[in-house]
Design a protein around this motif. Structure first.
Motif, PDB file in Angstrom:
ATOM      1  N   GLY A 298       0.792  -1.225   0.000  1.00 52.00           N
ATOM      2  CA  GLY A 298       0.000   0.000   0.000  1.00 52.00           C
ATOM      3  C   GLY A 298       0.817   1.264   0.000  1.00 52.00           C
ATOM      4  N   GLU A 299       2.154   1.170  -0.051  1.00 53.44           N
ATOM      5  CA  GLU A 299       2.994   2.356  -0.026  1.00 53.44           C
ATOM      6  C   GLU A 299       3.740   2.502  -1.343  1.00 53.44           C
ATOM      7  N   ASP A 300       3.589   3.660  -1.970  1.00 51.95           N
ATOM      8  CA  ASP A 300       4.270   3.917  -3.229  1.00 51.95           C
ATOM      9  C   ASP A 300       5.575   4.679  -3.036  1.00 51.95           C
ATOM     10  N   ASP A 301       5.627   5.532  -2.014  1.00 50.41           N
ATOM     11  CA  ASP A 301       6.803   6.364  -1.780  1.00 50.41           C
ATOM     12  C   ASP A 301       7.807   5.580  -0.946  1.00 50.41           C
ATOM     13  N   ASP A 302       8.967   5.256  -1.535  1.00 49.43           N
ATOM     14  CA  ASP A 302       9.945   4.451  -0.810  1.00 49.43           C
ATOM     15  C   ASP A 302      11.111   5.287  -0.294  1.00 49.43           C
ATOM     16  N   GLU A 303      10.916   6.586  -0.152  1.00 48.08           N
ATOM     17  CA  GLU A 303      12.002   7.474   0.235  1.00 48.08           C
ATOM     18  C   GLU A 303      12.632   7.052   1.560  1.00 48.08           C
ATOM     19  N   ASP A 304      11.815   6.628   2.517  1.00 49.57           N
ATOM     20  CA  ASP A 304      12.321   6.303   3.841  1.00 49.57           C
ATOM     21  C   ASP A 304      12.406   4.799   4.090  1.00 49.57           C
ATOM     22  N   HIS A 305      12.264   4.003   3.048  1.00 52.24           N
ATOM     23  CA  HIS A 305      12.291   2.562   3.228  1.00 52.24           C
ATOM     24  C   HIS A 305      13.714   2.064   3.467  1.00 52.24           C
ATOM     25  N   SER A 306      13.805   0.994   4.202  1.00 51.38           N
ATOM     26  CA  SER A 306      15.102   0.402   4.510  1.00 51.38           C
ATOM     27  C   SER A 306      15.604  -0.440   3.341  1.00 51.38           C
ATOM     28  N   TRP A 307      16.817  -1.000   3.519  1.00 48.54           N
ATOM     29  CA  TRP A 307      17.443  -1.814   2.488  1.00 48.54           C
ATOM     30  C   TRP A 307      17.657  -3.227   3.014  1.00 48.54           C
ATOM     31  N   ALA A 308      17.357  -4.215   2.192  1.00 52.73           N
ATOM     32  CA  ALA A 308      17.527  -5.615   2.570  1.00 52.73           C
ATOM     33  C   ALA A 308      18.689  -6.223   1.794  1.00 52.73           C
ATOM     34  N   VAL A 309      19.421  -7.109   2.446  1.00 49.49           N
ATOM     35  CA  VAL A 309      20.476  -7.890   1.805  1.00 49.49           C
ATOM     36  C   VAL A 309      19.969  -9.320   1.665  1.00 49.49           C
ATOM     37  N   VAL A 310      19.996  -9.825   0.439  1.00 53.88           N
ATOM     38  CA  VAL A 310      19.574 -11.196   0.144  1.00 53.88           C
ATOM     39  C   VAL A 310      20.805 -11.965  -0.314  1.00 53.88           C
ATOM     40  N   THR A 311      20.973 -13.187   0.159  1.00 56.46           N
ATOM     41  CA  THR A 311      22.183 -13.945  -0.138  1.00 56.46           C
ATOM     42  C   THR A 311      21.919 -15.442  -0.047  1.00 56.46           C
ATOM     43  N   ASP A 312      22.829 -16.210  -0.645  1.00 55.69           N
ATOM     44  CA  ASP A 312      22.758 -17.668  -0.500  1.00 55.69           C
ATOM     45  C   ASP A 312      23.666 -18.155   0.620  1.00 55.69           C
ATOM     46  N   ALA A 313      24.234 -17.223   1.395  1.00 51.73           N
ATOM     47  CA  ALA A 313      25.055 -17.590   2.544  1.00 51.73           C
ATOM     48  C   ALA A 313      24.192 -18.262   3.610  1.00 51.73           C
ATOM     49  N   PRO A 314      24.788 -19.086   4.468  1.00 47.81           N
ATOM     50  CA  PRO A 314      24.016 -19.692   5.562  1.00 47.81           C
ATOM     51  C   PRO A 314      23.346 -18.630   6.426  1.00 47.81           C
ATOM     52  N   ASP A 315      22.176 -18.951   6.936  1.00 41.77           N
ATOM     53  CA  ASP A 315      21.427 -17.995   7.746  1.00 41.77           C
ATOM     54  C   ASP A 315      22.246 -17.484   8.926  1.00 41.77           C
ATOM     55  N   VAL A 316      23.023 -18.390   9.536  1.00 40.16           N
ATOM     56  CA  VAL A 316      23.784 -17.987  10.714  1.00 40.16           C
ATOM     57  C   VAL A 316      24.829 -16.940  10.360  1.00 40.16           C
ATOM     58  N   ARG A 317      25.421 -17.013   9.153  1.00 36.27           N
ATOM     59  CA  ARG A 317      26.409 -16.009   8.744  1.00 36.27           C
ATOM     60  C   ARG A 317      25.735 -14.670   8.508  1.00 36.27           C
ATOM     61  N   LEU A 318      24.597 -14.684   7.837  1.00 30.48           N
ATOM     62  CA  LEU A 318      23.885 -13.430   7.588  1.00 30.48           C
ATOM     63  C   LEU A 318      23.407 -12.817   8.895  1.00 30.48           C
ATOM     64  N   GLU A 319      22.932 -13.648   9.804  1.00 31.21           N
ATOM     65  CA  GLU A 319      22.450 -13.136  11.090  1.00 31.21           C
ATOM     66  C   GLU A 319      23.583 -12.467  11.869  1.00 31.21           C
ATOM     67  N   LEU A 320      24.783 -13.066  11.828  1.00 32.60           N
ATOM     68  CA  LEU A 320      25.930 -12.486  12.518  1.00 32.60           C
ATOM     69  C   LEU A 320      26.317 -11.144  11.915  1.00 32.60           C
ATOM     70  N   LEU A 321      26.375 -11.071  10.574  1.00 33.62           N
ATOM     71  CA  LEU A 321      26.720  -9.803   9.920  1.00 33.62           C
ATOM     72  C   LEU A 321      25.675  -8.735  10.191  1.00 33.62           C
ATOM     73  N   THR A 322      24.431  -9.138  10.223  1.00 34.73           N
ATOM     74  CA  THR A 322      23.356  -8.184  10.496  1.00 34.73           C
ATOM     75  C   THR A 322      23.507  -7.587  11.885  1.00 34.73           C
ATOM     76  N   GLU A 323      23.847  -8.440  12.846  1.00 37.02           N
ATOM     77  CA  GLU A 323      24.043  -7.960  14.217  1.00 37.02           C
ATOM     78  C   GLU A 323      25.241  -7.026  14.296  1.00 37.02           C
ATOM     79  N   GLU A 324      26.340  -7.394  13.604  1.00 38.34           N
ATOM     80  CA  GLU A 324      27.556  -6.578  13.642  1.00 38.34           C
ATOM     81  C   GLU A 324      27.339  -5.201  13.039  1.00 38.34           C
TER      82      GLU A 324
END
Length: 220
Positions: free
Chosen positions: A164-190
């Motif tokens: 329902g939102e067209d204006d993405d000016e303040d939207h966050s950014w997501a990182v998508v990867t084929d890395a193991p979930d535990v590696r992505l979770e660690l980087l996200t925390e760091e």
């Protein structure tokens, strides 16, 4: 040697892009994974990028290939690439409509026969939970992407969108990867982001076996 036609399964946020044909007459009104013939001297990856730019006015990057080849007619076979959007939004140029289909919606449209054998693999892909690291700014997301790539993983960033939102000016950014979930979770925390898992909200529909011998399939 058979001439190759490439189709593109462009996947974003748990949905795949489908396009509705307008020609030839026997194919009009039916749906396909957009794409076309690989030209002489052209690689299949380059053909995917070119065809999507011509047909839908957007830029994609190939991230892999769906297993198998399907005959369209004698001397012509279809192969399907997995792809992601890099720039632009798909707009029909050579089609009359495009739709993003979730796993539960894939079978709501009338697909061309050559595309049908690839649907079970796409449904399974779309129904699989997708882990993502989410960050407040693009620079942080790109830093995480760069780290994952140096470690040998495929990774990319994409702008978050909300229903329902067209204006993405303040939207966050997501990182998508084929890395193991535990590696992505660690980087996200760091990097002071948050770990998110995008789960399909509808069960995937079952699919029956699809024939591979399609000598009378419509031309692409």
């Amino acid at each position: 040697m058979d001439q190759v036609v490439v189709g593109a399964a462009v996947v974003r946020r748990g949905a795949v892009l489908a396009a509705r044909r307008t020609s030839p007459p026997e194919s009009a009104g039916r749906w396909e994974l957009p794409g076309g013939k690989v030209e002489a001297g052209e690689t299949p990856v380059a053909a995917v990028v070119r065809e999507l730019a011509e047909e839908l006015g957007c830029t994609v990057a190939v991230t892999g290939w769906v297993e198998g080849r399907v005959p369209i007619r004698p001397g012509l076979v279809l192969t399907v690439a997995l792809a992601r959007l890099v720039d632009g939004e798909p707009e029909p140029v050579e089609h009359d409509e495009v739709r993003w289909l979730t796993a539960a919606e894939v079978h709501d449209v009338d697909w061309l026969e050559p595309d049908r054998p690839f649907l079970p693999a796409l449904v399974a892909l779309l129904a699989k939970p997708q882990a993502r690291g989410v960050f407040d700014d693009r620079d942080t997301a790109e830093e995480v992407v760069a780290l994952l790539r140096t470690e040998g993983y495929a990774a990319w960033s994409e702008r978050e969108a909300f229903a329902g939102e067209d204006d993405d000016e303040d939207h966050s950014w997501a990182v998508v990867t084929d890395a193991p979930d535990v590696r992505l979770e660690l980087l996200t925390e760091e990097h002071e982001g948050w770990f998110d898992v995008l789960v399909a909200t509808e069960p995937a529909l079952g699919t029956g076996p699809a024939p591979l011998d399609l000598p009378r399939a419509p031309r692409r």
